[in-house]
Design an enzyme around this catalytic site. Sequence first.
Site, PDB file in Angstrom:
ATOM      1  N   SER A   1       0.834  -1.203   0.000  1.00  0.00           N
ATOM      2  CA  SER A   1       0.000   0.000   0.000  1.00  0.00           C
ATOM      3  C   SER A   1       0.867   1.252   0.000  1.00  0.00           C
ATOM      4  CB  SER A   1      -0.867  -0.025   1.256  1.00  0.00           C
ATOM      5  OG  SER A   1      -1.418   1.247   1.491  1.00  0.00           O
TER       6      SER A   1
ATOM      7  N   TYR B   1      -2.044  -0.590  10.999  1.00  0.00           N
ATOM      8  CA  TYR B   1      -2.223  -1.186   9.664  1.00  0.00           C
ATOM      9  C   TYR B   1      -1.004  -0.913   8.784  1.00  0.00           C
ATOM     10  CZ  TYR B   1      -3.633  -1.539   4.821  1.00  0.00           C
ATOM     11  OH  TYR B   1      -3.650  -1.843   3.495  1.00  0.00           O
TER      12      TYR B   1
ATOM     13  N   LYS C   1       2.065  -3.465   7.020  1.00  0.00           N
ATOM     14  CA  LYS C   1       2.457  -3.529   5.604  1.00  0.00           C
ATOM     15  C   LYS C   1       3.967  -3.351   5.458  1.00  0.00           C
ATOM     16  CE  LYS C   1      -1.280  -4.657   3.871  1.00  0.00           C
ATOM     17  NZ  LYS C   1      -1.488  -5.785   2.944  1.00  0.00           N
TER      18      LYS C   1
END
Lengths: 417, 417
Positions: free
Chosen positions: B174, B202, B206
Amino acid sequence: MSTTTTLSNNSTFTNSNAKEPLKNVIVTGGAGYIGSHIIYTLLKTHKYKVISIDNYHNSFPAALTRVSELALTELKASLPTDTSPSPQDLDSVAIDVYKCDLLDSSLVRSIFSKYSSQNGGTGIWGVIHLSAYKAVGESSVIPLTYYANNVSATISLLQIMQDFGCHRLIYSSSATVYGVVDEIPIKETTQRQIEGKEGSVYGRTKVMCELIVEDLCESSVLTGSTTPFQAISLRYFNPAGAHPSGYIGEHPRGRPENLLPLLAHMAVGTVKDPVLKVFGKDYPTPDGTCVRDYLHILDLAAGHVIALQALEEGSELNNRVFASTTETGKGSKGRFKAYNLGKGHGMSVMQIVGAMREATEFDFKTEVVGRRRGDVPELIADPALARAELGFDAPRDLETMCRDLWNWQEKNPTGYE
Amino acid sequence: MSTTTTLSNNSTFTNSNAKEPLKNVIVTGGAGYIGSHIIYTLLKTHKYKVISIDNYHNSFPAALTRVSELALTELKASLPTDTSPSPQDLDSVAIDVYKCDLLDSSLVRSIFSKYSSQNGGTGIWGVIHLSAYKAVGESSVIPLTYYANNVSATISLLQIMQDFGCHRLIYSSSATVYGVVDEIPIKETTQRQIEGKEGSVYGRTKVMCELIVEDLCESSVLTGSTTPFQAISLRYFNPAGAHPSGYIGEHPRGRPENLLPLLAHMAVGTVKDPVLKVFGKDYPTPDGTCVRDYLHILDLAAGHVIALQALEEGSELNNRVFASTTETGKGSKGRFKAYNLGKGHGMSVMQIVGAMREATEFDFKTEVVGRRRGDVPELIADPALARAELGFDAPRDLETMCRDLWNWQEKNPTGYE
């Protein structure tokens, strides 16, 4: 298949002395070099019921038997003749020992469950989480094993702690989280490095775990928990030495990677190298060799016991420690704190060799070879924060470290085997 | 207990057309919004046997049934009348579907085993790893769940891939790995941020997964593997839209978090807000509202199929992609590459609202409120590297994204339910 053994059946004694009941503390990696000295120091307080979880990948169950014997002997010696130790004091020197891999989450759960109120216990008061793979070189060759054993295992342990309402953690971190730094001595506010060409997989696992623990502490604040998760991360510099009895000490698997154990093994004859290779003598240090911050293993262990006490909510120590949180890049608002454990001054390779020559009376020969990739000239802790807030001190000197190391090595040339 | 179902029993057809046999490709999170469009694009190539692994935490099995129907319909339509699809082509549009949580490693292992040569298969050629929890806000409240599902699950998947000799991975990353950046558009060489006060749990999951995958690729070099691990990490900007048939699309659990699905739900009446809140109109952008880089979900999906093809050793594409590795801070020497998937130009909140007003003929009312914590003015990809090396392009425009989104939403006001 893992097996479960215990050195003690005394866990259910009633407290006849009206002392505070023992607090159940799990030590993961309890049988290792650092773990065994921490457990020894915990037992000496007579405040904890110590539960060791270890898979003996890089450690020996004998360390735990010896720690327990040592603590019992010292307990008896401390009493007047004709006085027997109280049941609680006896319980406090007996370790509950479990052979268990942290990735075997159902077994770990069953251990937490055994001490829970459902089973008549008081629950696990806190966890000292030491277990991890630690060979920097190996970590780059088998990274997934390191990520699984160090990171996934920590996530799983934290989940189990959360499920059982256990919210106090001491995390075994390392100076390696700082990576290559510009400023010496190193303060806790130095930004952690997870990338950087000199980094290692091992180092990354330590940074990741700190971040995960920090996020967990912060989530307690977000959810308004009445028992917020509290964690202290202790960043070790270079622990060395052994208990002065020579009963417990470091037993590296295979050839020692670190300087002091290597010298001890050369002196005792279990490493046959005719000369010690010194990697670079042209560093900008007083004698040109690399400088590290060595501290005695018992001082390091004492730091863990103070840190554990600092997790007691409402205590003066607790209030002081969590009055401010670690000013890292994450800007955590949770009850997370990181402290350096070091002496705050450095010793060079040549100084270490000199001190070990004195301690062992072995005539080490040295040969200067090229610098080694990844070595930085100086790694020295700024221990001011740990001193001011925890009252941590590392008084034992290099001579003591070398004497105690040599005492252990001479008495146990092949370690625990 | 997980159950195993399959949409196809055709996996063992002999290849009557002398085409290359289908390559087995696992897609984790295959039933999700992104997963279903990627699988659709994979099926259209008729080169892969797609195996979906999903726990349906945030997705619906119906998406897979529809994808398969869609691909079969299009296959039949592509053939002259009175011609039947070949057995292999039929097999290529049938998905092997497993309900499986990635943390259930023994079930994942059994799936890899089913396709292995021991069981008469050709093994798993590659994995497109999409499954992850993705709600930024929630991630700070239940961090351990995010670390377990995103990081531990990835470590476990990689271990299983390694054990089964599967060494090709597309990782779903991302733009969030860049954190708050100084320079727009964002190049892949921008340092990843794992700390930073604006970061999220989050986002950290990643970055951690990218680092772990990168270390795995590098370990292949260190060990001199003859089949080195190869991975491409695709860093998504803002995927939007749906397949033009309206058969598959995005079905957010609960209230949509993202702007475009929220507008679609307002227009269709499943979100009853009378006005859309616009967070800040005083940003240094043309109309004062935040600017993001939206790309059509089918363009994003096509990027995955090209990236997968780039993992074919010895191909021109493979040589080009791995001629240089990503110049990140880690300075990896392994076959790891990261690419931005974005259009390279931005659209503001007000432009999006305008385009959706056009597509839906719904009279959205807006109200400007204060800025939201963590929002940066502009997030725009520099897609030059993906274009030059992968030949990636995202030609579909905002109008198409809005039209396709609205077509899906009108036909399926309550999504797959």
